[in-house]
Design an enzyme around this catalytic site. Structure first.
Site, PDB file in Angstrom:
ATOM      1  N   ASP A 186     -13.774  38.367 -16.284  1.00 37.94           N
ATOM      2  CA  ASP A 186     -13.724  39.707 -15.683  1.00 37.94           C
ATOM      3  C   ASP A 186     -14.251  40.700 -16.717  1.00 37.94           C
ATOM      4  OD1 ASP A 186     -11.967  40.799 -13.004  1.00 37.94           O
ATOM      5  OD2 ASP A 186     -12.533  42.337 -14.488  1.00 37.94           O
TER       6      ASP A 186
ATOM      7  N   ASN B  49     -21.987  46.307  -5.076  1.00 39.82           N
ATOM      8  CA  ASN B  49     -21.730  44.863  -5.113  1.00 39.82           C
ATOM      9  C   ASN B  49     -23.020  44.064  -5.288  1.00 39.82           C
ATOM     10  OD1 ASN B  49     -19.043  45.298  -5.042  1.00 39.82           O
ATOM     11  ND2 ASN B  49     -18.692  44.524  -2.973  1.00 39.82           N
TER      12      ASN B  49
ATOM     13  N   VAL C  52     -17.913  34.783  -2.767  1.00 40.85           N
ATOM     14  CA  VAL C  52     -16.786  35.277  -1.962  1.00 40.85           C
ATOM     15  C   VAL C  52     -16.925  36.790  -1.748  1.00 40.85           C
ATOM     16  CG1 VAL C  52     -14.257  35.467  -1.826  1.00 40.85           C
ATOM     17  CG2 VAL C  52     -15.266  33.441  -2.854  1.00 40.85           C
TER      18      VAL C  52
ATOM     19  N   ARG D 253      -7.898  31.358  10.003  1.00 43.83           N
ATOM     20  CA  ARG D 253      -7.198  32.418  10.757  1.00 43.83           C
ATOM     21  C   ARG D 253      -7.112  32.018  12.235  1.00 43.83           C
ATOM     22  NH1 ARG D 253     -10.066  37.277   7.407  1.00 43.83           N
ATOM     23  NH2 ARG D 253      -8.370  37.535   5.909  1.00 43.83           N
TER      24      ARG D 253
ATOM     25  N   HIS E 151     -19.577  36.746   8.954  1.00 46.41           N
ATOM     26  CA  HIS E 151     -18.160  36.998   8.728  1.00 46.41           C
ATOM     27  C   HIS E 151     -17.717  38.190   9.573  1.00 46.41           C
ATOM     28  CE1 HIS E 151     -14.500  36.676   6.650  1.00 46.41           C
ATOM     29  NE2 HIS E 151     -14.708  37.567   5.700  1.00 46.41           N
TER      30      HIS E 151
HETATM   31  N1  APR Z   1     -18.223  41.135 -13.731  1.00 45.47           N
HETATM   32  C1  APR Z   1     -17.030  40.525 -13.651  1.00 45.47           C
HETATM   33  N2  APR Z   1     -16.003  41.025 -12.926  1.00 45.47           N
HETATM   34  C2  APR Z   1     -16.208  42.176 -12.293  1.00 45.47           C
HETATM   35  C3  APR Z   1     -17.441  42.866 -12.332  1.00 45.47           C
HETATM   36  C4  APR Z   1     -18.483  42.293 -13.118  1.00 45.47           C
HETATM   37  N3  APR Z   1     -19.669  42.880 -13.221  1.00 45.47           N
HETATM   38  N4  APR Z   1     -17.325  43.993 -11.587  1.00 45.47           N
HETATM   39  C5  APR Z   1     -16.078  44.004 -11.076  1.00 45.47           C
HETATM   40  N5  APR Z   1     -15.401  42.911 -11.500  1.00 45.47           N
HETATM   41  C6  APR Z   1     -14.005  42.528 -11.237  1.00 45.47           C
HETATM   42  C7  APR Z   1     -13.036  43.702 -11.233  1.00 45.47           C
HETATM   43  O1  APR Z   1     -12.718  44.115 -12.546  1.00 45.47           O
HETATM   44  C8  APR Z   1     -11.861  43.107 -10.485  1.00 45.47           C
HETATM   45  O2  APR Z   1     -10.889  42.561 -11.369  1.00 45.47           O
HETATM   46  O3  APR Z   1     -13.871  41.969  -9.934  1.00 45.47           O
HETATM   47  C9  APR Z   1     -12.471  41.997  -9.629  1.00 45.47           C
HETATM   48  C10 APR Z   1     -12.287  42.206  -8.133  1.00 45.47           C
HETATM   49  O4  APR Z   1     -10.948  42.091  -7.866  1.00 45.47           O
HETATM   50  P1  APR Z   1     -10.158  42.945  -6.756  1.00 45.47           P
HETATM   51  O5  APR Z   1     -10.546  44.373  -6.870  1.00 45.47           O
HETATM   52  O6  APR Z   1      -8.724  42.554  -6.838  1.00 45.47           O
HETATM   53  O7  APR Z   1     -10.795  42.447  -5.382  1.00 45.47           O
HETATM   54  P2  APR Z   1     -10.412  41.117  -4.581  1.00 45.47           P
HETATM   55  O8  APR Z   1      -9.346  41.403  -3.604  1.00 45.47           O
HETATM   56  O9  APR Z   1     -10.230  39.999  -5.543  1.00 45.47           O
HETATM   57  O10 APR Z   1     -11.766  40.900  -3.747  1.00 45.47           O
HETATM   58  C11 APR Z   1     -12.946  40.519  -4.389  1.00 45.47           C
HETATM   59  O11 APR Z   1     -13.714  39.226  -2.543  1.00 45.47           O
HETATM   60  O12 APR Z   1     -12.824  38.938  -0.433  1.00 45.47           O
HETATM   61  C12 APR Z   1     -13.790  39.618  -1.186  1.00 45.47           C
HETATM   62  O13 APR Z   1     -14.098  41.731  -0.053  1.00 45.47           O
HETATM   63  C13 APR Z   1     -13.570  41.123  -1.187  1.00 45.47           C
HETATM   64  O14 APR Z   1     -15.661  41.688  -2.229  1.00 45.47           O
HETATM   65  C14 APR Z   1     -14.268  41.531  -2.441  1.00 45.47           C
HETATM   66  C15 APR Z   1     -14.046  40.323  -3.365  1.00 45.47           C
END
Ligand code: APR
Length: 313
Positions: free
Chosen positions: A34, A96, A119, A152, A176
């Protein structure tokens, strides 16, 4: 012989839960990446400290760099941002897209033989980006959405009929969410199509609930989106690959003529094994089903074209 290596990019809700479930199945050593400093390290250490209680012999490493991901067998990409108030859909897509581009470049360079499972949403478009940036063959770049949509669908059918979800097999195609194309006639309970077990209007409302399954959870959670079922769905794909199960699972893949869809990423049932998408499992569709799938594929194509335009190409 060393254990398989699985990298999970993004240690948020979906990523951390995926890492935990992978470790619980002892599918391989897990590297959790992360951008937030200390966060993946803290979560990974916490998970390592679970190992003695459960008796898992896998390593879970948290990191902010990609060095530790080198030579991964499978990489699950969950990094991204959810849509926040005031943010347009285009802002989300642009952000994204950039994240997935950068992550894929970093991952592909260090693990040129890995299988990538996306994902991050909007899912189908993110698989397109990862495929393009990695230059990997279509067999090794896929998206997780269909397994979740089918899960689901299966859970709602189980609730409706009061039977074990283990007896329920669902068949879903398409993108999706709203674009999902569930085939009720090929969705069965103990081998019997649900069309013989559930009245048509109830099937329709179960399908609607499935299409809006993600939104239903966002509305309840308020601060984020679903993560338990998405994580276990990604894990099922990793399991099918690493254990060469040849399991038929709905995944987002590059269709090259299958189901009459060409050169577009869309959800189709595939045979998943050690080589990734080993084959697209094709059945004959009715005219209506085929039209719905074409529409879904057209929506994905529109979105990918839009991304290309936004990036100024
Ligand atoms: N490199 C690595 N990690 C990153 C980057 C990057 N460039 N940019 C963001 N992140 C990390 C964030 O710091 C965060 O910890 O991605 C993580 C995303 O986690 P959450 O915000 O908790 O999101 P989450 O619920 O895990 O969903 C992630 O999956 O189901 C899909 O729609 C959802 O696109 C979303 C993804």
């Amino acid at each position: 012989m060393s254990r398989p290596k699985i990298s999970v990019i993004g240690a948020g809700n979906v990523g951390a839960t995926t890492a935990l479930m992978l470790a619980q199945l002892e599918l391989g050593d897990v590297v959790l990446v992360d951008i937030l400093e200390g966060m993946p390290q803290g979560k990974a250490l916490d998970m390592m400290e679970m190992n003695p209680v459960y008796g898992y012999d896998v390593s879970i490493t948290g990191t902010n760099s990609y060095e530790e991901t080198a030579n991964s067998d499978v990489v699950v990409i969950t990094s991204g941002i959810p849509r926040k108030p005031g943010m347009s859909r285009d802002d989300l897509i642009a952000t994204n897209t950039e994240i997935v581009k950068q992550v894929t470049e970093n991952v592909a360079r260090r693990s040129p033989n890995a299988i990538l499972i996306l994902v991050t949403n909007p899912l189908d478009a993110m698989v397109y980006i990862a495929h393009k940036v990695s230059g990997f063959p279509r067999e090794r770049v896929m998206g997780m959405a269909g397994v979740l949509d089918a899960a689901r669908f299966r859970s709602f059918i189980g609730m409706e009929l009061g039977v074990s979800v283990e007896n329920i097999h669902a068949f879903v195609l398409g993108g999706h969410g709203d674009d999902m194309v569930p085939l009720a006639r090929a969705t069965t309970v103990a081998g019997v199509p649900i069309t013989e077990l559930i009245p048509a209007d109830r099937i329709e409302s179960i399908i609607q609930r499935t299409r809006q399954g993600g939104g239903e959870i966002v509305a309840l959670l308020k601060t984020g989106s679903a993560f338990y079922a998405p994580a276990v769905s990604a894990v099922e794909m990793v399991d099918a690959i690493l254990r060469d199960k040849k399991k038929i699972l709905p995944c987002c893949v590059l269709a090259q003529g299958e189901y009459g869809v060409d050169n577009t990423f869309v959800g189709l049932p595939v045979i998943l094994g050690s080589k990734g998408v080993e084959k697209i499992f094709e059945i004959k569709l009715t005219k209506k089903e085929s039209e719905e799938l074409q529409l879904s594929a057209a929506h994905v194509k529109e979105l990918c074209d839009h991304i290309e335009k936004m990036s100024g190409k």
